[in-house]
Motif scaffolding. Structure first.
Motif, short mmCIF file in Angstrom:
data_model
loop_
_atom_site.label_atom_id
_atom_site.label_comp_id
_atom_site.label_asym_id
_atom_site.label_seq_id
_atom_site.Cartn_x
_atom_site.Cartn_y
_atom_site.Cartn_z
N THR A 186 0.87 -1.17 0.00
CA THR A 186 0.00 0.00 0.00
C THR A 186 0.91 1.22 0.00
O THR A 186 1.77 1.36 0.87
N VAL A 187 0.72 2.07 -0.99
CA VAL A 187 1.59 3.23 -1.17
C VAL A 187 0.77 4.48 -1.45
O VAL A 187 -0.42 4.40 -1.78
N HIS A 188 1.40 5.62 -1.32
CA HIS A 188 0.83 6.90 -1.77
C HIS A 188 1.65 7.32 -2.98
O HIS A 188 2.87 7.41 -2.90
N ILE A 189 0.98 7.57 -4.08
CA ILE A 189 1.65 7.98 -5.31
C ILE A 189 1.86 9.50 -5.23
O ILE A 189 0.90 10.26 -5.15
N ALA A 190 3.11 9.92 -5.26
CA ALA A 190 3.43 11.35 -5.15
C ALA A 190 3.20 12.09 -6.46
O ALA A 190 2.83 13.27 -6.46
N ASP A 191 3.42 11.43 -7.60
CA ASP A 191 3.32 12.08 -8.90
C ASP A 191 2.53 11.20 -9.85
O ASP A 191 3.07 10.30 -10.49
N TRP A 192 1.24 11.46 -9.94
CA TRP A 192 0.37 10.63 -10.78
C TRP A 192 0.67 10.81 -12.28
O TRP A 192 0.44 9.90 -13.06
N SER A 193 1.16 11.96 -12.68
CA SER A 193 1.52 12.14 -14.10
C SER A 193 2.62 11.16 -14.49
O SER A 193 2.61 10.60 -15.58
N SER A 194 3.56 10.95 -13.59
CA SER A 194 4.62 9.98 -13.84
C SER A 194 4.09 8.55 -13.78
O SER A 194 4.43 7.72 -14.62
N GLU A 195 3.23 8.29 -12.80
CA GLU A 195 2.67 6.94 -12.63
C GLU A 195 1.85 6.53 -13.86
O GLU A 195 1.84 5.38 -14.27
N ILE A 223 -0.33 8.43 -20.72
CA ILE A 223 -0.25 9.78 -21.27
C ILE A 223 0.55 9.79 -22.57
O ILE A 223 0.22 10.51 -23.52
N ASP A 224 1.60 8.98 -22.64
CA ASP A 224 2.44 8.92 -23.85
C ASP A 224 1.74 8.27 -25.04
O ASP A 224 2.25 8.32 -26.15
N ALA A 225 0.58 7.69 -24.82
CA ALA A 225 -0.16 7.04 -25.92
C ALA A 225 -1.00 8.05 -26.69
O ALA A 225 -2.05 7.72 -27.22
N ASP A 226 -0.53 9.27 -26.77
CA ASP A 226 -1.24 10.35 -27.44
C ASP A 226 -1.21 10.13 -28.96
O ASP A 226 -0.15 10.13 -29.57
N ILE A 227 -2.38 9.94 -29.52
CA ILE A 227 -2.46 9.73 -30.98
C ILE A 227 -3.00 10.97 -31.69
O ILE A 227 -3.26 10.93 -32.89
N ASN A 228 -3.15 12.08 -30.98
CA ASN A 228 -3.70 13.30 -31.56
C ASN A 228 -2.63 14.28 -32.02
O ASN A 228 -2.87 15.47 -32.11
N LYS A 229 -1.44 13.78 -32.28
CA LYS A 229 -0.38 14.63 -32.80
C LYS A 229 -0.60 14.83 -34.30
O LYS A 229 -1.07 13.92 -34.99
N PRO A 230 -0.25 16.00 -34.82
CA PRO A 230 -0.43 16.24 -36.25
C PRO A 230 0.23 15.18 -37.14
O PRO A 230 -0.28 14.87 -38.20
N ALA A 231 1.34 14.60 -36.69
CA ALA A 231 2.02 13.58 -37.49
C ALA A 231 1.16 12.33 -37.68
O ALA A 231 1.38 11.56 -38.61
N PHE A 232 0.19 12.12 -36.79
CA PHE A 232 -0.66 10.92 -36.87
C PHE A 232 -1.98 11.16 -37.59
O PHE A 232 -2.85 10.30 -37.60
N TYR A 276 -3.57 -0.73 -26.57
CA TYR A 276 -2.68 -1.82 -26.99
C TYR A 276 -1.50 -1.20 -27.73
O TYR A 276 -1.68 -0.52 -28.73
N ASN A 277 -0.30 -1.43 -27.20
CA ASN A 277 0.93 -0.94 -27.82
C ASN A 277 1.75 -2.11 -28.34
O ASN A 277 1.72 -3.20 -27.75
#
Length: 181
Positions: free
Chosen positions: A71-80, A85-94, A136-137
């Motif tokens: 049981t832990v407390h997550i200090a940085d949910w953006s990192s967790e 978050i990195d699965a962003d498919i809304n970049k102009p290149a896509f 799915y990656n």
């Protein structure tokens, strides 16, 4: 003559600056390419909310069958939630790289090209909110192959399942699950 050259250089720099500032916003990765779901924005907002709530999490980590739960407390949910978050498919290149199916509260993005990391993104919507996000990656090259299944139930559970095969080193499996209390 010196005055003329200085004014000309200043004018060129000024016009170049205006042209550059007009082009830069079009290159920002945050711009959505098709009016689709902004997964990154949604998850960052959720991460900020989870940071404020600071709820305990039962976190289970399994590597090749060896499991540990704490049981832990997550200090940085953006990192967790970084893989999500990195699965962003809304970049102009896509733009035009994904087939979009939107029916009965299910929004599905399927990769049209084999080399795209995010192979499929599924978002289940209910009553104006998000019920779950499933990603799915797949990354494959001559040295290694990695497949991932990422599942996120807002304010409830997240899971990361990874199988990685590296030539000469073998296969590793990872499972991470966080259950918010």
């Amino acid at each position: 003559m010196f005055w003329y050259k200085t004014k000309l250089k200043t004018a060129i720099v000024f016009i170049g600056g205006i042209a550059l500032s007009a082009l830069v916003p079009a290159c920002r990765p945050g711009i959505k390419n098709n009016g689709g779901f902004d997964l990154t924005g949604y998850l960052k907002k959720d991460a900020a909310m989870l940071n404020k709530l600071n709820r305990p999490v039962d976190k289970t980590v399994t590597h090749n069958g060896v499991t540990e739960t704490k049981t832990v407390h997550i200090a940085d949910w953006s990192s967790e939630l970084g893989l999500f978050i990195d699965a962003d498919i809304n970049k102009p290149a896509f733009k035009n790289s994904y087939q979009v199916i939107d029916e009965d509260g299910l929004l599905v993005y399927k990769a049209k090209e084999k080399d795209l990391k995010v192979r499929e993104l599924i978002i289940k919507r209910t009553g104006g909110g998000i019920r779950y996000v499933l990603i799915y990656n797949k990354v494959e090259n001559p040295l290694y192959k990695t497949t991932q299944k990422l599942t996120y139930f807002p304010d409830s559970v997240y899971r990361i399942e990874t199988v990685q095969h590296v030539k000469l080193l073998g296969t590793n499996t990872y499972f991470i699950q966080g259950i918010l209390k």
